[in-house]
Design a protein around this motif. Structure first.
Motif, PDB file in Angstrom:
ATOM      1  N   TYR A  75       0.849  -1.193   0.000  1.00 34.48           N
ATOM      2  CA  TYR A  75       0.000   0.000   0.000  1.00 34.48           C
ATOM      3  C   TYR A  75       0.883   1.240   0.000  1.00 34.48           C
ATOM      4  CZ  TYR A  75      -3.463  -3.338   1.798  1.00 34.48           C
ATOM      5  OH  TYR A  75      -4.290  -4.415   1.966  1.00 34.48           O
ATOM      6  N   VAL A  76       0.594   2.180  -0.901  1.00 35.21           N
ATOM      7  CA  VAL A  76       1.300   3.469  -0.880  1.00 35.21           C
ATOM      8  C   VAL A  76       0.348   4.476  -0.233  1.00 35.21           C
ATOM      9  CG1 VAL A  76       2.380   5.291  -2.277  1.00 35.21           C
ATOM     10  CG2 VAL A  76       2.576   2.883  -2.967  1.00 35.21           C
ATOM     11  N   LEU A  77       0.881   5.246   0.751  1.00 42.91           N
ATOM     12  CA  LEU A  77       0.021   6.143   1.531  1.00 42.91           C
ATOM     13  C   LEU A  77       0.320   7.609   1.230  1.00 42.91           C
ATOM     14  CD1 LEU A  77       0.509   4.229   4.894  1.00 42.91           C
ATOM     15  CD2 LEU A  77      -1.426   4.038   3.332  1.00 42.91           C
ATOM     16  N   ASP A  78      -0.679   8.470   1.441  1.00 43.69           N
ATOM     17  CA  ASP A  78      -0.421   9.908   1.260  1.00 43.69           C
ATOM     18  C   ASP A  78      -0.085  10.554   2.610  1.00 43.69           C
ATOM     19  OD1 ASP A  78      -2.743  10.394   2.638  1.00 43.69           O
ATOM     20  OD2 ASP A  78      -3.917  11.043   0.901  1.00 43.69           O
ATOM     21  N   GLY A  79       0.091  11.867   2.609  1.00 39.15           N
ATOM     22  CA  GLY A  79       0.545  12.582   3.808  1.00 39.15           C
ATOM     23  C   GLY A  79      -0.407  12.496   4.981  1.00 39.15           C
ATOM     24  N   SER A  80      -1.673  12.130   4.724  1.00 40.20           N
ATOM     25  CA  SER A  80      -2.587  12.000   5.857  1.00 40.20           C
ATOM     26  C   SER A  80      -2.907  10.535   6.163  1.00 40.20           C
ATOM     27  CB  SER A  80      -3.868  12.803   5.600  1.00 40.20           C
ATOM     28  OG  SER A  80      -4.400  12.439   4.353  1.00 40.20           O
ATOM     29  N   GLY A  81      -2.139   9.630   5.539  1.00 44.30           N
ATOM     30  CA  GLY A  81      -2.270   8.215   5.884  1.00 44.30           C
ATOM     31  C   GLY A  81      -3.306   7.441   5.064  1.00 44.30           C
ATOM     32  N   HIS A  82      -3.901   8.114   4.059  1.00 44.20           N
ATOM     33  CA  HIS A  82      -4.875   7.410   3.204  1.00 44.20           C
ATOM     34  C   HIS A  82      -4.138   6.626   2.121  1.00 44.20           C
ATOM     35  CE1 HIS A  82      -7.470  10.604   4.924  1.00 44.20           C
ATOM     36  NE2 HIS A  82      -8.313   9.572   4.993  1.00 44.20           N
ATOM     37  N   ILE A  83      -4.756   5.522   1.670  1.00 42.62           N
ATOM     38  CA  ILE A  83      -4.126   4.707   0.621  1.00 42.62           C
ATOM     39  C   ILE A  83      -4.270   5.419  -0.722  1.00 42.62           C
ATOM     40  CG2 ILE A  83      -4.234   2.506  -0.633  1.00 42.62           C
ATOM     41  CD1 ILE A  83      -5.357   1.272   1.975  1.00 42.62           C
ATOM     42  N   ILE A  84      -3.108   5.594  -1.408  1.00 39.19           N
ATOM     43  CA  ILE A  84      -3.141   6.202  -2.755  1.00 39.19           C
ATOM     44  C   ILE A  84      -3.250   5.087  -3.794  1.00 39.19           C
ATOM     45  CG2 ILE A  84      -1.868   7.543  -4.481  1.00 39.19           C
ATOM     46  CD1 ILE A  84      -0.167   8.715  -2.266  1.00 39.19           C
ATOM     47  N   SER A  85      -2.499   4.009  -3.578  1.00 39.06           N
ATOM     48  CA  SER A  85      -2.533   2.897  -4.534  1.00 39.06           C
ATOM     49  C   SER A  85      -2.149   1.619  -3.814  1.00 39.06           C
ATOM     50  CB  SER A  85      -1.541   3.162  -5.681  1.00 39.06           C
ATOM     51  OG  SER A  85      -0.220   3.162  -5.177  1.00 39.06           O
ATOM     52  N   GLN A  86      -2.490   0.490  -4.412  1.00 40.68           N
ATOM     53  CA  GLN A  86      -2.104  -0.801  -3.840  1.00 40.68           C
ATOM     54  C   GLN A  86      -1.864  -1.813  -4.936  1.00 40.68           C
ATOM     55  OE1 GLN A  86      -6.019  -1.241  -1.678  1.00 40.68           O
ATOM     56  NE2 GLN A  86      -5.717  -3.389  -2.267  1.00 40.68           N
ATOM     57  N   LYS A  87      -0.921  -2.754  -4.681  1.00 42.81           N
ATOM     58  CA  LYS A  87      -0.653  -3.793  -5.675  1.00 42.81           C
ATOM     59  C   LYS A  87      -0.140  -5.043  -4.970  1.00 42.81           C
ATOM     60  CE  LYS A  87       4.049  -2.389  -6.705  1.00 42.81           C
ATOM     61  NZ  LYS A  87       4.990  -1.679  -7.486  1.00 42.81           N
ATOM     62  N   PRO A  88      -0.315  -6.219  -5.576  1.00 43.89           N
ATOM     63  CA  PRO A  88       0.181  -7.448  -4.962  1.00 43.89           C
ATOM     64  C   PRO A  88       1.699  -7.413  -4.899  1.00 43.89           C
ATOM     65  CG  PRO A  88      -1.261  -7.917  -6.823  1.00 43.89           C
ATOM     66  CD  PRO A  88      -0.984  -6.455  -6.850  1.00 43.89           C
ATOM     67  N   SER A  89       2.255  -8.103  -3.914  1.00 45.87           N
ATOM     68  CA  SER A  89       3.700  -8.121  -3.742  1.00 45.87           C
ATOM     69  C   SER A  89       4.136  -9.545  -3.360  1.00 45.87           C
ATOM     70  CB  SER A  89       4.032  -7.088  -2.676  1.00 45.87           C
ATOM     71  OG  SER A  89       5.339  -7.216  -2.246  1.00 45.87           O
ATOM     72  N   HIS A  90       5.452  -9.758  -3.257  1.00 44.31           N
ATOM     73  CA  HIS A  90       5.943 -11.137  -3.132  1.00 44.31           C
ATOM     74  C   HIS A  90       6.437 -11.479  -1.727  1.00 44.31           C
ATOM     75  CE1 HIS A  90       9.359  -8.533  -3.607  1.00 44.31           C
ATOM     76  NE2 HIS A  90      10.056  -9.459  -2.986  1.00 44.31           N
ATOM     77  N   LEU A  91       6.251 -10.586  -0.744  1.00 48.70           N
ATOM     78  CA  LEU A  91       6.856 -10.833   0.579  1.00 48.70           C
ATOM     79  C   LEU A  91       6.078 -11.880   1.379  1.00 48.70           C
ATOM     80  CD1 LEU A  91       7.902  -7.228   1.683  1.00 48.70           C
ATOM     81  CD2 LEU A  91       9.226  -8.971   0.482  1.00 48.70           C
TER      82      LEU A  91
END
Ligand code: ADP
Ligand code: MG
Length: 257
Positions: free
Chosen positions: A121-137
């Motif tokens: 999840y990528v977050l903005d300056g107020s903690g809201h999600i800007i974008s999300q994508k599957p990952s391998h961790l």
């Protein structure tokens, strides 16, 4: 994860949390410990100003909680200030992730035991999600904070000398050493600019943790004392020189406790 009631926020909120690189690391490591992690990797680039990354193998964050995980005053640790009586976690204010989002570019990759893949999840300056994508961790959570204090020149200015930057690395190492002693079964690795600064493997008890942190030379000079009081037992270690200064057995030191 729930939003704390306004009355609890008024009582507990702290306006100064993220004022230094070490404060970011402290908040993220404590979140990892609260999530039951037994392995934590702390990686910094350029003393933490380009990148701070804390990776753990803890319980992860559920997808339903992700939208509020970095919104201030949302926490999974207490429901109201009355719960502070039985607090078992480092965190409880629900402020740290939100505060870090205010001063850095934050992304969080997480996976719980029931997820089939991790999500970044990528977050903005107020903690809201800007974008999300599957990952391998694997299971656990990785928080990445980029370009710390880029919007607060006065904070960055504080670290304008090489000495201040090096002191900060030392403070972070000392902080991690403290958790390493407190939690013998925790593995910790601390990396700065791809070089390992300090690390600790899992060990069986506090004495072994002290041994791995302080070394055999220092531990060889320690004398241990047990103090029993009703149901509880206190184990203490003193440097031999300090213990023998008062009496040969060191018992007079115990009177001070
Ligand atoms: P607090 O720790 O006071 O609850 P934070 O802002 O530090 O507030 O974190 C908000 C919430 O995000 C936590 O209550 C927890 O549910 C979740 N969280 C944060 N970091 C982690 C982590 N490393 N692993 C699992 N959950 C996390
Ligand atoms: Mg926290």
């Amino acid at each position: 994860m729930k939003q704390l009631p306004a009355a609890t926020v008024r009582l507990l909120s702290s306006s100064q949390i993220i004022t230094s690189v070490v404060s970011v690391v402290k908040e993220l490591v404590e979140n990892s410990l609260d999530a039951g992690a037994t392995s934590i990797d702390v990686k910094l680039e350029n003393y933490g100003f380009d990148k701070i990354e804390v990776r753990d193998n803890g319980e992860g964050i559920r997808a339903t909680d992700a939208p509020v995980m970095a919104i201030k005053y949302y926490t999974s640790k207490i429901n109201s200030h009355e719960d502070l009586e039985n607090l078992t976690t480092y965190g409880f204010r629900g402020e740290a992730l939100g505060s870090i989002c205010c001063v850095a570019e934050v992304s969080i990759t997480t996976r719980t035991a029931s997820d089939i893949f991790s999500t970044q999840y990528v977050l903005d300056g107020s903690g809201h999600i800007i974008s999300q994508k599957p990952s391998h961790l694997g299971q656990g959570t990785t928080v990445t904070a980029l370009r710390l204090f880029k919007n607060i020149p006065v904070r960055k200015q504080f670290y304008s000398t090489a000495k201040k930057c090096k002191d900060e690395i030392k403070k972070i190492q000392d902080l991690l050493i403290s958790y390493g002693i407190l939690k013998p079964d925790l593995r910790i690795v601390f990396i700065h600019n791809k070089a390992v600064i300090w690390q600790k493997t899992r060990v069986s008890d506090h004495k072994m943790a002290l041994m791995s942190v302080l070394g055999t030379a220092v531990m060889g000079n320690m004398e241990s004392f047990q103090y029993h009081c009703e149901e509880s037992q206190l184990s203490m270690l003193f440097p031999v020189t300090l213990a023998s200064r008062s009496t040969n057995s060191g018992h007079s030191i115990l009177k001070h406790f």
